[in-house]
Design an enzyme around this catalytic site. Sequence first.
Site, PDB file in Angstrom:
ATOM      1  N   CYS A 165     -10.037  -1.920  14.727  1.00 58.90           N
ATOM      2  CA  CYS A 165     -10.359  -3.347  14.807  1.00 58.90           C
ATOM      3  C   CYS A 165     -10.547  -3.834  16.233  1.00 58.90           C
ATOM      4  CB  CYS A 165      -9.255  -4.168  14.161  1.00 58.90           C
ATOM      5  SG  CYS A 165      -8.949  -3.668  12.478  1.00 58.90           S
ATOM      6  N   GLU A 207       2.158   1.706  -3.446  1.00 61.99           N
ATOM      7  CA  GLU A 207       1.066   2.238  -4.261  1.00 61.99           C
ATOM      8  C   GLU A 207       0.926   3.749  -4.044  1.00 61.99           C
ATOM      9  OE1 GLU A 207      -2.731   0.418  -3.468  1.00 61.99           O
ATOM     10  OE2 GLU A 207      -3.792   1.802  -4.799  1.00 61.99           O
ATOM     11  N   SER A 255      -7.132   2.135  -1.966  1.00 64.69           N
ATOM     12  CA  SER A 255      -5.946   1.354  -2.311  1.00 64.69           C
ATOM     13  C   SER A 255      -6.390   0.011  -2.879  1.00 64.69           C
ATOM     14  CB  SER A 255      -5.104   1.127  -1.059  1.00 64.69           C
ATOM     15  OG  SER A 255      -4.195   0.077  -1.293  1.00 64.69           O
ATOM     16  N   LYS A 282     -15.325  -9.458   7.987  1.00 61.39           N
ATOM     17  CA  LYS A 282     -14.328 -10.339   7.353  1.00 61.39           C
ATOM     18  C   LYS A 282     -14.978 -11.592   6.792  1.00 61.39           C
ATOM     19  CE  LYS A 282     -10.504  -8.052   8.141  1.00 61.39           C
ATOM     20  NZ  LYS A 282      -9.720  -7.576   6.989  1.00 61.39           N
ATOM     21  N   CYS A 291      -8.098  -1.888   4.338  1.00 59.55           N
ATOM     22  CA  CYS A 291      -8.046  -3.139   5.105  1.00 59.55           C
ATOM     23  C   CYS A 291      -9.288  -3.394   5.929  1.00 59.55           C
ATOM     24  CB  CYS A 291      -6.801  -3.237   5.975  1.00 59.55           C
ATOM     25  SG  CYS A 291      -6.067  -1.691   6.353  1.00 59.55           S
ATOM     26  N   GLU A 306       0.834  -1.193   0.000  1.00 67.02           N
ATOM     27  CA  GLU A 306       0.000   0.000   0.000  1.00 67.02           C
ATOM     28  C   GLU A 306       0.879   1.257   0.000  1.00 67.02           C
ATOM     29  OE1 GLU A 306      -3.454  -0.784   2.379  1.00 67.02           O
ATOM     30  OE2 GLU A 306      -3.773   1.337   2.765  1.00 67.02           O
ATOM     31  N   GLU A 352     -14.412 -12.145  -5.897  1.00 71.53           N
ATOM     32  CA  GLU A 352     -13.086 -11.827  -6.449  1.00 71.53           C
ATOM     33  C   GLU A 352     -11.947 -12.346  -5.573  1.00 71.53           C
ATOM     34  OE1 GLU A 352     -15.450  -9.643  -5.587  1.00 71.53           O
ATOM     35  OE2 GLU A 352     -14.654  -7.916  -4.520  1.00 71.53           O
ATOM     36  N   GLU A 397     -16.123 -10.514   3.532  1.00 69.38           N
ATOM     37  CA  GLU A 397     -14.969 -10.266   2.671  1.00 69.38           C
ATOM     38  C   GLU A 397     -14.427 -11.559   2.069  1.00 69.38           C
ATOM     39  OE1 GLU A 397     -11.360  -9.000   4.626  1.00 69.38           O
ATOM     40  OE2 GLU A 397     -10.838  -7.671   2.961  1.00 69.38           O
TER      41      GLU A 397
END
Lengths: 399, 638
Positions: free
Chosen positions: B565, B311, B354, B393, B334, B308, B401, B396
């Site tokens: 988190c 990037e 990102s 999560k 994230c 990241e 994908e 996710e």
Amino acid sequence: MEKKNRKGSVLFSEYKRGEGIKKAITAARENILFEIRESKLKGRGGAGFPTATKWTLVSAASSEEKYVICNADEGEPGTFKDRVLLLEYPELVFDGMVIAGYVLGAKSGILYLRGEYEYMKKPLEDYLESMREDNLLGKNILGKKGFDFEIKIRMGSGAYVCGEETALIESLEGNRGEARNRPPFPVTTGFLGKPTTVNNVETLASVSHIVIKGGEWFRKYGTDKSTGSKLFSVSGDCEKPGVYELPWGTKISELLKLVGAKDTKAVQIGGASGVCVPKSQFERTLAYEDIPTGGSIIIFNEKRNMLNVLRNFMEFFVEESCGQCTPCRIGNVKLLEGVEMIENSKYTFSYINQLKELGRSMQVASKCGLGQSSPNSFISILENFKEEVFSGNGGTNGK
Amino acid sequence: MESKDNLRVPGSQKPLVIEKPTDLTTIGGTVSVEINEKKIIVPLGTTILEACKMSGISIPTLCHHEDLCVAGVCRICVVEVEGMRTLQASCAFPITAPMKIKTSTPMVRKARRHIIDLLLSEHYGECYSCFKNGKCELQTLAKEYGVDSYTFGHLDKPKYEIDKSSYSVVRDMSKCILCKRCVRTCIDLQEVGVLEAVNRGEKTHISTFLDKPLSDVICINCGQCINRCPTAALRANDPSDEIWAAIDDPKKHVVIQTAPSPRAAIGEEFGLGAGHSMTRELNTALKRIGFNKVFDTNFTADLTIIEEGTELIIRLYKALVQKEKIALPQFTSCSPGWVKFIEHYYPEYLENLSSAKSPQQMFGALIKTFYAKKAGIDPADVVSVAVMPCSAKKFECNRPEMNSSGYKDVDYGLTTRELARMIREAGINLPEMPKSDFDNPFGEASGAGLIFGATGGVMEAAIRSVVEFVLGKKAEDIFEKANIIPLRGFDGIKYLEIPIGDKVGPVPEIIQHLIPNWDWLKGATLKIAVAHGTANAKKIMDNIKAGGKFSECHFIEFMACPGGCLGGGGQPIPTTPEIRKLRAKAIYAEDESLELRKSHENPHVVQIYKEFLTEGPCGHLSHKLLHTHYTKRGRYIA
Ligand SMILES: Cc1cc2nc3c(=O)[nH]c(=O)nc-3n(C[C@H](O)[C@H](O)[C@H](O)COP(=O)(O)O)c2cc1C
Ligand code: SF4
Ligand code: SF4
Ligand code: SF4
Ligand code: SF4
Ligand code: FES
């Protein structure tokens, strides 16, 4: 809108449109407040809060924006006196709102009109337009520099709880009609968070008279603690149902005679949230110090089944509870179930007594007046009509 | 978070507007009240509930929650106030004048008991067959008030169907007591607002838009509502049965990665106070349960920083030097709750997000490629589990994908709470476990990866590396002990400017193929911001949309959950500001105790770029395995 020739010593006495406003704006705000305090006028919407106190709080609040709301939700079963005032005496109500605007330093007024009164909206709007033409509304009212006031009409959505002043404000703000936590009260934190007075139609109509005729005149009627007169919406088993203006302190028996009620077994005073008075108590008086009421009087004669009456009331509350707080949301369901148990002769007295206790908890623990008053008829009918209610198809009599 | 201003909730649930005086010594700054005949002086505007707490009296509550605005709807907290006809809800009553309060009169006790009885009469379920058994606020109250029968009856059939449509949140409305904590959470902490009470009276229930299944409304899966639900009405979608089945299957190679936040909080599930890290005890417990390997998610957190960060450098270089039109500021990616939030609410800004995957998903892709190959295991036999503080999560890892290894990269997302239950079920008392290390080849990770768990942590980790990369100096020379204090703490939005100055260092080897030098950054000021709780994210996004100060930022960290988190929707319940503070403390303390505290210094990370991702950060293979793309979802789901 046509005036019927109604008779009454206070509200239905002579009043010329605009005269209250005219007189008010020549006086100091404090002087008007003083007259209202002198009159000892209490709110006619049911709760009986002294109007002068409410207005003093709003007028003392320092805010550029303040609101005057006229509560015309008239949702209590059996009341229709606000409808009469609005249709036949709009000058009293709207002048009262303008006077409130002057006294409180508010620039906008809202008439919160019961959903079912949609048909009144157009005539009332025309009436407001005519007030504008006469400069009784708008800018620099009657030439008083800087005194601007406007009135808008907003339609209610048909929920009984929206007559409760904070739920009404929520509904005006576009939210679910649910009562707010108090404090803070609307007088400091009302519509859009601004100081707001919410007043019943009849309260505002009384103000117009008081401004013209004075507090002392008003106090001549009624009793010491309940001054002035009251409009009663009388319905049920009688020859002459309708709206009556009577001084506070009138005995139930007197009222019954006046309206031609015969073989009366019970009178429900104050609508579904009021109490059911049996024959033995007909000498009691209609007054804040005895049986306070917003004006609904429903008369039941000997042929009526009181359990049915109670069932109707409880179904009403189960339907109308806003559902936010526990005691009212679930409590009313339990009370209705209790009524059904009695109907089906499937009850024990100990359970019914538990339900009455539950009702007492609801009266003190519910969030708003709806849940606080919904057990009234349950408790009063089961206590005052014990023999009838529990005799019927034979309960288990405690077994 | 922690600031309750500017709420979208209706007035019936607005916070109290009484402003507490800043100077309590001014006249009228305090009020004297009498509680159960004991005098106490409290600041003006203190609620009766707070005042009782200050004098050591506990009042039962259900709808009240420290994180949320007042509701005043359950009425369990009622007390008697002298001179008032009705009882008052102590959570909703600000004291502005002297008053006498009684908290345990016959009327109060009876009303509370009635309220509990009423709630139970409308409640479906028996505690022994309920996952919330032993942790349920309703159950606790029933016990405290000696409920031994159902005075007003009890439901024998569920009232509503259970909604299991969401990968993340399961709704069982027959267990709901209508406290509206979830509604307030979703609206004022998260600014999502997919839950609301509908209908009136006994028909009132919590519903979604048009009563659709949760998977078909714009829920971001953050699970914050679960964390605040007092009963079993809301829970995470628990995959532990499938995981047990995989563990019991001898053909399967079951690996688990553990994220830093669960490790800092799981002790709470075993009776420890908040703020005890259990990292190495957990490693042992997981092995004993039967996981074949235990990996540290912090490893891919370190990798995330490299990917990241690279990037970001590429974006800045393109924008500043090559004058390309490129989306800035760059947003972190994230937090899957945040990702879904932006996909629904600000799809026009997905370019800013990102493309780096979250650490969980990077790990998933590496486990079924790099690791499987190295260990000589068929990736088809690998079952990959991630223990996360997060319910999002779960969604996710089920995104279509997330299959870049050729298999489902992460098979199951498991919450801290669910893992604790598995550990207990295996008969293990976690705090008694001996300590052990993570497994290779990912082994050790840095403290930078560890602090990902707290709001501001990703940014701090990134800045530690970025300043070393760009300035060629030690982070410690710029920030004391490399602790970047302005990025820590629980302010809803944090903002920091870092001037680069005229002295830049050499470009480190790992990105030399991407940029020639740092000269173009001389004299620049790096502007960064951090937000946690999507209500705060929304504030930043609206500011960016309006062209405000945040639109000039270069890099912004967003976490969906209040506190980051460590306050995630899969963490132990209860959650309060105090508990989150203690969890953060544990995480920062563990970071400071480590030798290795910068992602780019992690030898395993250096190694993987040498050995596997040989084209370097943001190269082809890393794009295939470690980066992803997003979906413009919008506000309506057809
Ligand atoms: C459930 C409920 C319904 C009410 N409905 C009305 C109503 O229809 N009209 C009204 O004037 N007041 C109603 N009230 C009383 C109002 O809350 C408020 O007290 C009143 O509007 C104040 O005006 P007043 O002081 O002039 O009486 C209701 C109260 C409750 C609790
Ligand atoms: S008492 Fe009834 S109407 Fe009033 S807030 Fe409670 S549930 Fe709503
Ligand atoms: S939600 Fe609570 S009270 Fe209800 S069954 Fe589960 S543990 Fe018992
Ligand atoms: S998971 Fe988050 S977004 Fe979804 S309903 Fe719960 S609080 Fe709202
Ligand atoms: S789902 Fe849980 S948090 Fe939401 S109202 Fe019901 S009991 Fe309260
Ligand atoms: S905790 Fe106070 S009303 Fe629910």
